[in-house]
Design an enzyme around this catalytic site. Sequence first.
Site, PDB file in Angstrom:
ATOM      1  N   CYS A  25       5.846  -0.197   7.633  1.00 43.44           N
ATOM      2  CA  CYS A  25       5.453   1.056   6.961  1.00 43.44           C
ATOM      3  C   CYS A  25       6.610   1.497   6.068  1.00 43.44           C
ATOM      4  O   CYS A  25       7.765   1.523   6.515  1.00 43.44           O
ATOM      5  CB  CYS A  25       5.145   2.130   7.999  1.00 43.44           C
ATOM      6  SG  CYS A  25       4.633   3.694   7.260  1.00 43.44           S
ATOM      7  N   LEU A  26       6.292   1.826   4.828  1.00 46.34           N
ATOM      8  CA  LEU A  26       7.358   2.252   3.906  1.00 46.34           C
ATOM      9  C   LEU A  26       7.986   3.570   4.361  1.00 46.34           C
ATOM     10  O   LEU A  26       9.076   3.909   3.924  1.00 46.34           O
ATOM     11  CB  LEU A  26       6.796   2.384   2.485  1.00 46.34           C
ATOM     12  CG  LEU A  26       6.311   1.069   1.860  1.00 46.34           C
ATOM     13  CD1 LEU A  26       5.727   1.308   0.479  1.00 46.34           C
ATOM     14  CD2 LEU A  26       7.422   0.025   1.795  1.00 46.34           C
ATOM     15  N   HIS A  52      -4.532   0.840   7.626  1.00 44.97           N
ATOM     16  CA  HIS A  52      -3.213   1.495   7.686  1.00 44.97           C
ATOM     17  C   HIS A  52      -3.155   2.688   6.719  1.00 44.97           C
ATOM     18  O   HIS A  52      -2.700   3.776   7.083  1.00 44.97           O
ATOM     19  CB  HIS A  52      -2.150   0.443   7.330  1.00 44.97           C
ATOM     20  CG  HIS A  52      -0.734   0.924   7.354  1.00 44.97           C
ATOM     21  ND1 HIS A  52       0.186   0.491   8.287  1.00 44.97           N
ATOM     22  CD2 HIS A  52      -0.061   1.773   6.548  1.00 44.97           C
ATOM     23  CE1 HIS A  52       1.355   1.076   8.058  1.00 44.97           C
ATOM     24  NE2 HIS A  52       1.237   1.852   6.995  1.00 44.97           N
ATOM     25  N   GLU A  53      -3.648   2.479   5.492  1.00 47.72           N
ATOM     26  CA  GLU A  53      -3.579   3.569   4.485  1.00 47.72           C
ATOM     27  C   GLU A  53      -4.530   4.712   4.833  1.00 47.72           C
ATOM     28  O   GLU A  53      -4.178   5.889   4.663  1.00 47.72           O
ATOM     29  CB  GLU A  53      -3.890   3.033   3.083  1.00 47.72           C
ATOM     30  CG  GLU A  53      -2.957   1.942   2.578  1.00 47.72           C
ATOM     31  CD  GLU A  53      -1.484   2.251   2.768  1.00 47.72           C
ATOM     32  OE1 GLU A  53      -1.089   3.427   2.688  1.00 47.72           O
ATOM     33  OE2 GLU A  53      -0.707   1.305   3.012  1.00 47.72           O
ATOM     34  N   GLN A  64       2.765   9.983   1.937  1.00 45.66           N
ATOM     35  CA  GLN A  64       4.066   9.298   1.919  1.00 45.66           C
ATOM     36  C   GLN A  64       4.919   9.720   0.730  1.00 45.66           C
ATOM     37  O   GLN A  64       6.119   9.486   0.715  1.00 45.66           O
ATOM     38  CB  GLN A  64       3.862   7.777   1.898  1.00 45.66           C
ATOM     39  CG  GLN A  64       3.209   7.249   3.179  1.00 45.66           C
ATOM     40  CD  GLN A  64       3.061   5.745   3.152  1.00 45.66           C
ATOM     41  OE1 GLN A  64       2.113   5.228   2.575  1.00 45.66           O
ATOM     42  NE2 GLN A  64       4.003   5.026   3.739  1.00 45.66           N
ATOM     43  N   HIS A  96      -3.004   6.874   7.328  1.00 46.23           N
ATOM     44  CA  HIS A  96      -2.033   7.810   6.730  1.00 46.23           C
ATOM     45  C   HIS A  96      -2.734   9.074   6.236  1.00 46.23           C
ATOM     46  O   HIS A  96      -2.187  10.172   6.336  1.00 46.23           O
ATOM     47  CB  HIS A  96      -1.343   7.168   5.521  1.00 46.23           C
ATOM     48  CG  HIS A  96      -0.082   6.407   5.846  1.00 46.23           C
ATOM     49  ND1 HIS A  96       0.989   6.970   6.484  1.00 46.23           N
ATOM     50  CD2 HIS A  96       0.286   5.123   5.576  1.00 46.23           C
ATOM     51  CE1 HIS A  96       1.964   6.074   6.614  1.00 46.23           C
ATOM     52  NE2 HIS A  96       1.559   4.936   6.081  1.00 46.23           N
ATOM     53  N   GLY A 116       0.839  -1.201   0.000  1.00 48.50           N
ATOM     54  CA  GLY A 116       0.000   0.000   0.000  1.00 48.50           C
ATOM     55  C   GLY A 116       0.865   1.238   0.000  1.00 48.50           C
ATOM     56  O   GLY A 116       2.076   1.163   0.290  1.00 48.50           O
TER      57      GLY A 116
HETATM   58  O1  K1U Z   1       1.573   2.367   3.762  1.00 48.18           O
HETATM   59  C1  K1U Z   1       2.642   1.770   3.863  1.00 48.18           C
HETATM   60  O2  K1U Z   1       3.558   2.206   4.543  1.00 48.18           O
HETATM   61  C2  K1U Z   1       2.805   0.475   3.157  1.00 48.18           C
HETATM   62  C3  K1U Z   1       2.789  -0.709   4.097  1.00 48.18           C
HETATM   63  C4  K1U Z   1       1.376  -1.228   4.211  1.00 48.18           C
HETATM   64  C5  K1U Z   1       1.108  -2.277   5.226  1.00 48.18           C
HETATM   65  C6  K1U Z   1       1.986  -3.290   5.521  1.00 48.18           C
HETATM   66  C7  K1U Z   1       1.666  -4.275   6.454  1.00 48.18           C
HETATM   67  C8  K1U Z   1       0.457  -4.241   7.056  1.00 48.18           C
HETATM   68  C9  K1U Z   1      -0.408  -3.220   6.773  1.00 48.18           C
HETATM   69  C10 K1U Z   1      -0.093  -2.252   5.848  1.00 48.18           C
HETATM   70  C11 K1U Z   1       3.709  -1.769   3.518  1.00 48.18           C
HETATM   71  O3  K1U Z   1       3.465  -2.329   2.516  1.00 48.18           O
HETATM   72  S1  K1U Z   1       5.167  -2.061   4.355  1.00 48.18           S
HETATM   73  C12 K1U Z   1       5.812  -3.546   3.589  1.00 48.18           C
HETATM   74  C13 K1U Z   1       5.392  -4.688   4.403  1.00 48.18           C
HETATM   75  O4  K1U Z   1       5.626  -4.637   5.585  1.00 48.18           O
HETATM   76  C14 K1U Z   1       4.656  -5.828   3.860  1.00 48.18           C
HETATM   77  C15 K1U Z   1       4.770  -6.214   2.563  1.00 48.18           C
HETATM   78  C16 K1U Z   1       4.062  -7.325   2.102  1.00 48.18           C
HETATM   79  C17 K1U Z   1       3.240  -8.045   2.960  1.00 48.18           C
HETATM   80  C18 K1U Z   1       3.142  -7.644   4.280  1.00 48.18           C
HETATM   81  C19 K1U Z   1       3.869  -6.560   4.727  1.00 48.18           C
HETATM   82 ZN    ZN Z   2       2.644   3.203   6.231  1.00 49.47          ZN
END
Ligand code: K1U
Ligand code: ZN
Length: 185
Positions: free
Chosen positions: A88-89, A130-131, A51, A134, A46
């Site tokens: 979180c990215l 989560h999004e 971001q 944000h 996401g």
């Molecule tokens: O919004 C963001 O920072 C993106 C975030 C979203 C997210 C990850 C995990 C749970 C809820 C929401 C990410 O993608 S971080 C990358 C990551 O941790 C992940 C990637 C693939 C599967 C699970 C986690």
């Molecule tokens: Zn995030």
Amino acid sequence: MSLLDIYVLGAPILREETRPVTDVGPELQTLIDDMFETMYAAKGIGLAAPQVGRTERVAVIDVEGAKHVIINPEIVLREGSQKGEEGCLSIPDIYADVERAMRVVVRAQDREGQPTEIDASELLARCLQHEIDHLHGKLFIDYLGLLKRRAALKKWDKLRDGNKSLTRSVAALEVAKHHHRDEEL
Ligand code: K1U
Ligand code: ZN
């Protein structure tokens, strides 16, 4: 399409409220396309507009191949609960368990500005929450208790190792990856 820089913890824009989108047109659609490209390059599921330094109320999601664009999203139903790991990215390499609703129904507009409703559970529900957080200036670390939050921030400071930059470049990550692959050949 372009890769966008990702703002990291400490950047004021991550704490700001977004503004509702009133005009879904080519400019917003280019932002959406760039956000998808950036999210894939950063290996995320996401990405929300703040971001990438933008104030529009829009986020993109791809959970298990199901792509979603959410413009002006609202959670209209929350049900049950789930505890699971989140990242979180904008806070790379920090992970923590967060409790979220197990199921949410989200009303939003899609990439064409058409009304859409997403009925989601498990990881997609977690990602939507989560999004949408944000888009209201909220980060997953805000849900942690004092000690876990302190530990996460300490680890973040250590990983940053004095780097004061408020953005990170996904394009640089891509270049480094290709460079590394070329060296291996
Ligand atoms: O919004 C963001 O920072 C993106 C975030 C979203 C997210 C990850 C995990 C749970 C809820 C929401 C990410 O993608 S971080 C990358 C990551 O941790 C992940 C990637 C693939 C599967 C699970 C986690
Ligand atoms: Zn995030």
